[in-house]
Design a protein around this motif. Structure first.
Motif, PDB file in Angstrom:
ATOM      1  N   SER A  51       0.836  -1.199   0.000  1.00 48.88           N
ATOM      2  CA  SER A  51       0.000   0.000   0.000  1.00 48.88           C
ATOM      3  C   SER A  51       0.871   1.250   0.000  1.00 48.88           C
ATOM      4  O   SER A  51       1.767   1.395   0.832  1.00 48.88           O
ATOM      5  CB  SER A  51      -0.931   0.026   1.223  1.00 48.88           C
ATOM      6  OG  SER A  51      -1.689   1.218   1.236  1.00 48.88           O
ATOM      7  N   ALA A  52       0.588   2.142  -0.960  1.00 47.71           N
ATOM      8  CA  ALA A  52       1.279   3.433  -1.016  1.00 47.71           C
ATOM      9  C   ALA A  52       0.372   4.535  -0.467  1.00 47.71           C
ATOM     10  O   ALA A  52       0.522   5.704  -0.815  1.00 47.71           O
ATOM     11  CB  ALA A  52       1.689   3.748  -2.448  1.00 47.71           C
ATOM     12  N   ASN A  53      -0.550   4.143   0.401  1.00 45.22           N
ATOM     13  CA  ASN A  53      -1.444   5.111   1.028  1.00 45.22           C
ATOM     14  C   ASN A  53      -0.634   6.097   1.869  1.00 45.22           C
ATOM     15  O   ASN A  53       0.234   5.701   2.642  1.00 45.22           O
ATOM     16  CB  ASN A  53      -2.448   4.365   1.906  1.00 45.22           C
ATOM     17  CG  ASN A  53      -3.413   5.284   2.613  1.00 45.22           C
ATOM     18  OD1 ASN A  53      -3.074   5.887   3.626  1.00 45.22           O
ATOM     19  ND2 ASN A  53      -4.615   5.386   2.101  1.00 45.22           N
ATOM     20  N   ALA A  54      -0.915   7.382   1.720  1.00 47.55           N
ATOM     21  CA  ALA A  54      -0.097   8.419   2.373  1.00 47.55           C
ATOM     22  C   ALA A  54      -0.126   8.301   3.889  1.00 47.55           C
ATOM     23  O   ALA A  54       0.889   8.540   4.555  1.00 47.55           O
ATOM     24  CB  ALA A  54      -0.575   9.804   1.947  1.00 47.55           C
ATOM     25  N   GLN A  55      -1.289   7.926   4.461  1.00 44.31           N
ATOM     26  CA  GLN A  55      -1.396   7.849   5.916  1.00 44.31           C
ATOM     27  C   GLN A  55      -0.768   6.571   6.484  1.00 44.31           C
ATOM     28  O   GLN A  55      -0.143   6.602   7.544  1.00 44.31           O
ATOM     29  CB  GLN A  55      -2.875   7.905   6.356  1.00 44.31           C
ATOM     30  CG  GLN A  55      -3.488   9.290   6.348  1.00 44.31           C
ATOM     31  CD  GLN A  55      -3.705   9.819   4.932  1.00 44.31           C
ATOM     32  OE1 GLN A  55      -4.151   9.086   4.051  1.00 44.31           O
ATOM     33  NE2 GLN A  55      -3.355  11.068   4.705  1.00 44.31           N
ATOM     34  N   ASN A  56      -0.915   5.466   5.773  1.00 38.63           N
ATOM     35  CA  ASN A  56      -0.414   4.185   6.274  1.00 38.63           C
ATOM     36  C   ASN A  56       0.305   3.393   5.184  1.00 38.63           C
ATOM     37  O   ASN A  56      -0.149   2.315   4.788  1.00 38.63           O
ATOM     38  CB  ASN A  56      -1.572   3.350   6.843  1.00 38.63           C
ATOM     39  CG  ASN A  56      -2.167   3.970   8.079  1.00 38.63           C
ATOM     40  OD1 ASN A  56      -1.503   4.127   9.092  1.00 38.63           O
ATOM     41  ND2 ASN A  56      -3.440   4.349   7.987  1.00 38.63           N
ATOM     42  N   GLY A 124       5.417   8.323   3.347  1.00 34.73           N
ATOM     43  CA  GLY A 124       4.274   9.197   3.573  1.00 34.73           C
ATOM     44  C   GLY A 124       3.575   9.559   2.280  1.00 34.73           C
ATOM     45  O   GLY A 124       3.277   8.695   1.449  1.00 34.73           O
ATOM     46  N   ARG A 125       3.343  10.864   2.077  1.00 32.08           N
ATOM     47  CA  ARG A 125       2.634  11.289   0.865  1.00 32.08           C
ATOM     48  C   ARG A 125       3.473  11.099  -0.395  1.00 32.08           C
ATOM     49  O   ARG A 125       2.953  11.187  -1.510  1.00 32.08           O
ATOM     50  CB  ARG A 125       2.172  12.739   1.000  1.00 32.08           C
ATOM     51  CG  ARG A 125       3.283  13.762   1.097  1.00 32.08           C
ATOM     52  CD  ARG A 125       2.716  15.136   1.443  1.00 32.08           C
ATOM     53  NE  ARG A 125       3.764  16.147   1.531  1.00 32.08           N
ATOM     54  CZ  ARG A 125       4.162  16.902   0.512  1.00 32.08           C
ATOM     55  NH1 ARG A 125       3.605  16.734  -0.683  1.00 32.08           N
ATOM     56  NH2 ARG A 125       5.101  17.815   0.669  1.00 32.08           N
ATOM     57  N   HIS A 126       4.775  10.830  -0.242  1.00 27.24           N
ATOM     58  CA  HIS A 126       5.637  10.577  -1.394  1.00 27.24           C
ATOM     59  C   HIS A 126       5.780   9.073  -1.675  1.00 27.24           C
ATOM     60  O   HIS A 126       6.595   8.672  -2.504  1.00 27.24           O
ATOM     61  CB  HIS A 126       7.021  11.180  -1.170  1.00 27.24           C
ATOM     62  CG  HIS A 126       7.007  12.674  -0.993  1.00 27.24           C
ATOM     63  ND1 HIS A 126       6.618  13.536  -1.992  1.00 27.24           N
ATOM     64  CD2 HIS A 126       7.315  13.443   0.082  1.00 27.24           C
ATOM     65  CE1 HIS A 126       6.698  14.783  -1.551  1.00 27.24           C
ATOM     66  NE2 HIS A 126       7.113  14.756  -0.298  1.00 27.24           N
ATOM     67  N   SER A 127       4.992   8.255  -0.988  1.00 25.16           N
ATOM     68  CA  SER A 127       5.074   6.802  -1.199  1.00 25.16           C
ATOM     69  C   SER A 127       4.736   6.455  -2.644  1.00 25.16           C
ATOM     70  O   SER A 127       3.886   7.087  -3.270  1.00 25.16           O
ATOM     71  CB  SER A 127       4.099   6.084  -0.255  1.00 25.16           C
ATOM     72  OG  SER A 127       4.453   6.318   1.085  1.00 25.16           O
TER      73      SER A 127
END
Length: 563
Positions: A51-56, A124-127
């Motif tokens: 998962s490249a979700n920014a929060q997790n 994070g948001r750069h995932s």
């Protein structure tokens, strides 16, 4: 503890032996920022969630069954073309950074061997997840294509050369020698200053590492701290603010309470992220229908306020009749062209009442205008009441849809979308038409009470109708929260005990709008007393002869009964 460098180091100790050498047989992209890679090794399937979700941002082996979209996104089609059937040769972490490279070996259309790398960057948001060719370092494709204006540090587009993101300088604690330790200690004699020189540690890790050094500022303490990441286990601990966190080691210098442990870190992660991931996936998948539901709820609430004002005006319309009567009674005093007149109101001890007049109308026509206005308002009462009733029914319906979304698993969202399409609130996309699936018991939530009796729970309005009106025995007991949206709940028993009723009512309260409330009233009645009115919306039924019970749903207790 977040997915920092030390966490990833620990996870790979457990995950690498399970996956390396495995054949990548299937690739899915069930949601916008999530991938599932299915590996086959030693006649066993292992599903790797990325998962490249920014929060997790995260990755781990999961047992979760995730429904896939009918139309595969472009990125997953590229991955299938290049990686399906390939062998995972190696998994390497970049130093102790949050970057993990999955090295694959495959053959192209000409039969030539290719070395491909799937780079997972958990930042994070750069995932991001990036597929590139190991031979020429050219990016083939990536999960998130980034406009050059948004990221000037490197180019993240197909055909560009792959480069590592800018990394902060720091030490790798796993490789630090005794001499390096002594030199660093001389330069940074304070434990926290010393700890800040290392990479791969989040805030909690730094506090814990500093705690080790405050107890014993030696090379042996450093080794003890870092070596535990080579023998990972899964721990879920709770902060003083009752927030759960997952660790691969057991901290001793942090204010945390242990609530769960497991030798398998992947199993721990799967359990830890289960509910959180479900919420993320439901949110992604239901975004469109939630917008429709929210808009309809706003419109209906405004409409009801407006209709209630109209009703209030209609029910208090006697003033128009009185003004018309007074004008007729004192017609001789009303002169053409007057804009208003004060007349004695014989309904209130002849107190003067000011009456506005239309100077363009005759006195008699002014009186008739008040009578007409009065009659129109009186006649509107029935219509306005009907409109308020209809608006309230629609409001209840959309609140039931919202409750279904709140309680849904990702695979349930399609059924809710189908319902809104059938009700005319959502337009079906021609390219996205799918065969409607028949409802069966496996679609429902199933629970087992303490004495072994089964309880079935509908997860949307169509399931509620099917469960209550088709599936259930007429002697079974039906449960539903009183006067608020919620699931239909069926206790498969014709003679339940008081404890059975209480447990089933708690399940009904949990799967309702009142799930976080205390003292939730729940109605219960035998199925034979339930009817569906002609033309009623999905999920709406009427019933008579019910009993009620007040319960307080406990999430942990309710979900422990789920089977």
């Amino acid at each position: 503890m977040a997915f920092d460098g030390l966490f990833i180091h620990s996870l790979l100790k457990n995950l690498s032996p399970t996956l390396i050498g495995g054949k990548l047989t299937k690739i899915y992209q069930p949601f916008e920022q999530d991938l599932v890679l299915n590996f086959r090794k030693v006649r066993k399937n292992q599903r790797l969630l990325i998962s490249a979700n920014a929060q997790n941002p995260r990755f781990y082996i999961t047992t979760e069954t995730i429904t896939n979209p009918d139309v595969a996104p472009t990125f997953v089609m590229v991955l299938r073309k290049y990686l399906e059937g390939s062998i995972l040769q190696e998994i390497k972490q970049v130093d102790v950074e949050r970057i993990v490279n999955f090295h694959f070996s495959n053959r192209n259309e000409l039969g030539d061997e290719m070395q491909l790398i799937l780079s997972v960057e958990l930042m994070g948001r750069h995932s991001n997840v990036i597929l590139y060719n190991a031979d020429d370092n050219k990016i083939i494709d990536l999960l998130k294509r980034i406009n050059p204006d948004e990221n000037r540090a490197r180019l993240l587009l197909p055909h560009a050369s792959y480069e590592l993101p800018p990394l902060l300088p720091g030490l790798n604690g796993f490789n630090l020698s005794l001499d390096q330790f002594n030199n660093l200690k001389t330069k940074y004699p304070e434990p926290m200053d010393f700890v800040k020189q290392f990479n791969g540690l989040d805030g909690d890790d730094k506090k814990e590492f500093a705690g080790y050094l405050e107890d014993d500022f030696t090379y042996s303490s450093l080794q003890t701290f870092f070596n535990q990441f080579n023998r990972p286990k899964g721990y879920i601990l709770q902060t003083t603010k009752h927030k759960d966190r997952v660790y691969t080691y057991l901290p001793y210098h942090l204010e945390l309470n242990l609530i769960y442990s497991n030798d398998d870190i992947n199993k721990t992660l799967d359990d830890f992220y289960h509910e959180q991931a479900n919420r993320e996936w439901v949110k992604q998948k239901s975004k469109k229908i939630e917008n429709i539901v929210n808009n309809e709820l706003k419109k209906l609430k405004k409409k009801i306020i407006k209709l209630r004002k109209q009703l209030d005006q209609a029910e208090n319309s006697e003033g128009y009749r009185i003004k018309g009567e007074l004008l007729n009674a004192y017609l001789h005093e009303v002169k053409p062209g007057m804009e208003s007149i004060d007349l004695p109101n014989y309904y209130k001890n002849n107190q003067p009442l000011k009456i506005k007049l239309d100077p363009a109308l005759s006195p008699a026509r002014n009186a008739q205008k008040y009578f007409t206005r009065y009659q129109k308002l009186r006649n509107s009462i029935k219509h306005v009441n009907e409109q308020i009733k209809l608006a309230n029914e629609n409001l209840d319906y959309f609140e039931s849809i919202q409750t279904a979304i709140d309680n849904a698993d990702p695979q349930d969202i399609d059924a809710i979308s189908d319902e809104l399409i059938n009700q005319g609130y959502l337009k079906e996309q021609t390219h996205n038409r799918r065969r409607k699936k028949k409802i069966s018991e496996k679609n429902l939530n199933t629970f087992k009470l303490n004495d072994g009796k089964k309880v079935l729970v509908g997860k949307n309005n169509y399931q509620n109708d099917w469960l209550t009106l088709k599936k259930s025995d007429k002697r079974d007991y039906w449960f539903h929260v009183k006067n608020m949206p919620g699931s239909h709940v069926i206790l498969q028993d014709s003679n339940p005990s008081d404890e059975d009723i209480k447990e089933a009512a708690e399940i009904a309260a949990y799967f309702s709008k009142g799930k976080t409330s205390s003292h939730v009233p729940v109605d219960y009645v035998q199925v034979k007393r339930i009817k569906k009115p002609n033309g009623a919306k999905p999920g709406f039924v009427i019933y008579t002869g019910q009993n009620s019970i007040e319960v307080t749903p406990d999430e942990q207790d309710v979900l422990s009964k789920k089977i």
